[in-house]
Scaffold this motif. Sequence first.
Motif, mmCIF file in Angstrom:
data_model
loop_
_atom_site.group_PDB
_atom_site.id
_atom_site.type_symbol
_atom_site.label_atom_id
_atom_site.label_comp_id
_atom_site.label_asym_id
_atom_site.label_seq_id
_atom_site.Cartn_x
_atom_site.Cartn_y
_atom_site.Cartn_z
ATOM 1 N N LEU A 181 0.840 -1.197 0.000
ATOM 2 C CA LEU A 181 0.000 0.000 0.000
ATOM 3 C C LEU A 181 0.876 1.247 0.000
ATOM 4 O O LEU A 181 1.928 1.281 0.633
ATOM 5 C CB LEU A 181 -0.906 0.040 1.234
ATOM 6 C CG LEU A 181 -2.008 -1.001 1.322
ATOM 7 C CD1 LEU A 181 -2.933 -0.678 2.500
ATOM 8 C CD2 LEU A 181 -2.817 -1.108 0.052
ATOM 9 N N THR A 199 -2.776 5.608 1.321
ATOM 10 C CA THR A 199 -3.767 4.572 1.620
ATOM 11 C C THR A 199 -3.540 4.005 3.015
ATOM 12 O O THR A 199 -4.496 3.753 3.752
ATOM 13 C CB THR A 199 -3.725 3.464 0.553
ATOM 14 O OG1 THR A 199 -3.908 4.063 -0.738
ATOM 15 C CG2 THR A 199 -4.806 2.430 0.792
ATOM 16 N N LYS A 200 -2.279 3.811 3.382
ATOM 17 C CA LYS A 200 -1.989 3.346 4.745
ATOM 18 C C LYS A 200 -2.552 4.316 5.774
ATOM 19 O O LYS A 200 -3.170 3.895 6.758
ATOM 20 C CB LYS A 200 -0.480 3.173 4.959
ATOM 21 C CG LYS A 200 0.084 1.956 4.299
ATOM 22 C CD LYS A 200 1.473 1.633 4.800
ATOM 23 C CE LYS A 200 2.516 2.428 4.087
ATOM 24 N NZ LYS A 200 3.892 1.953 4.381
ATOM 25 N N GLU A 221 -5.048 6.425 5.341
ATOM 26 C CA GLU A 221 -6.517 6.337 5.284
ATOM 27 C C GLU A 221 -7.022 5.155 6.104
ATOM 28 O O GLU A 221 -8.047 5.233 6.760
ATOM 29 C CB GLU A 221 -6.956 6.202 3.826
ATOM 30 C CG GLU A 221 -8.454 6.065 3.638
ATOM 31 C CD GLU A 221 -8.840 5.848 2.182
ATOM 32 O OE1 GLU A 221 -10.052 5.788 1.921
ATOM 33 O OE2 GLU A 221 -7.954 5.714 1.320
ATOM 34 N N TYR A 222 -6.287 4.048 6.088
ATOM 35 C CA TYR A 222 -6.678 2.848 6.823
ATOM 36 C C TYR A 222 -6.242 2.892 8.284
ATOM 37 O O TYR A 222 -6.535 1.986 9.044
ATOM 38 C CB TYR A 222 -6.076 1.607 6.161
ATOM 39 C CG TYR A 222 -6.777 1.150 4.892
ATOM 40 C CD1 TYR A 222 -7.638 1.971 4.184
ATOM 41 C CD2 TYR A 222 -6.556 -0.119 4.398
ATOM 42 C CE1 TYR A 222 -8.257 1.544 3.027
ATOM 43 C CE2 TYR A 222 -7.175 -0.563 3.237
ATOM 44 C CZ TYR A 222 -8.023 0.279 2.561
ATOM 45 O OH TYR A 222 -8.636 -0.160 1.424
#
Length: 152
Positions: free
Chosen positions: A59, A63-64, A66-67
């Motif tokens: 990722l 994105t990391k 966001e998660y």
Amino acid sequence: MLKWLSDEQVLAFYEGRDRPHDAALVQEHFYSTDDDEGVTRCLVCHEAVLVGYLQFYPLDPATKEEYGYAKDTIVYGMDQFIGEPTYWNRGIGADLVQAVIRYVHQLGAAVVVMDRKNGTNGRSAAMKNAVFAKRKSFPGTSGTKEACAIAC
């Protein structure tokens, strides 16, 4: 893949019946080289029969975040589907998920994430069998998606 992604029975679990793929969309979605750094794509065979597809990838930092993961955490994403309905409910998806988790752990991954749409029972079973836990829900155009994660 075109056969699978134009089959309503498969689309009900993968992309949604309202999103059948033609050859151009399969090419764009699965074989485009744009923005796919580090993506490993695999066709899945079971007893010498082509039955599905999987891909996994590190990722990106956005994105990391966001998660909910730190930028220095090695997180891989993975997507998979069994495209031959006669091979559903045989544990193949769960075996694939577990094999990828073992492999990316060897690459240094601390976490593996998969997105699933609510109601996709086949993918849910594979994830449950691999001990994934719900991490975060995201609203989507065809229902809610959940990011589910497992620590390696």
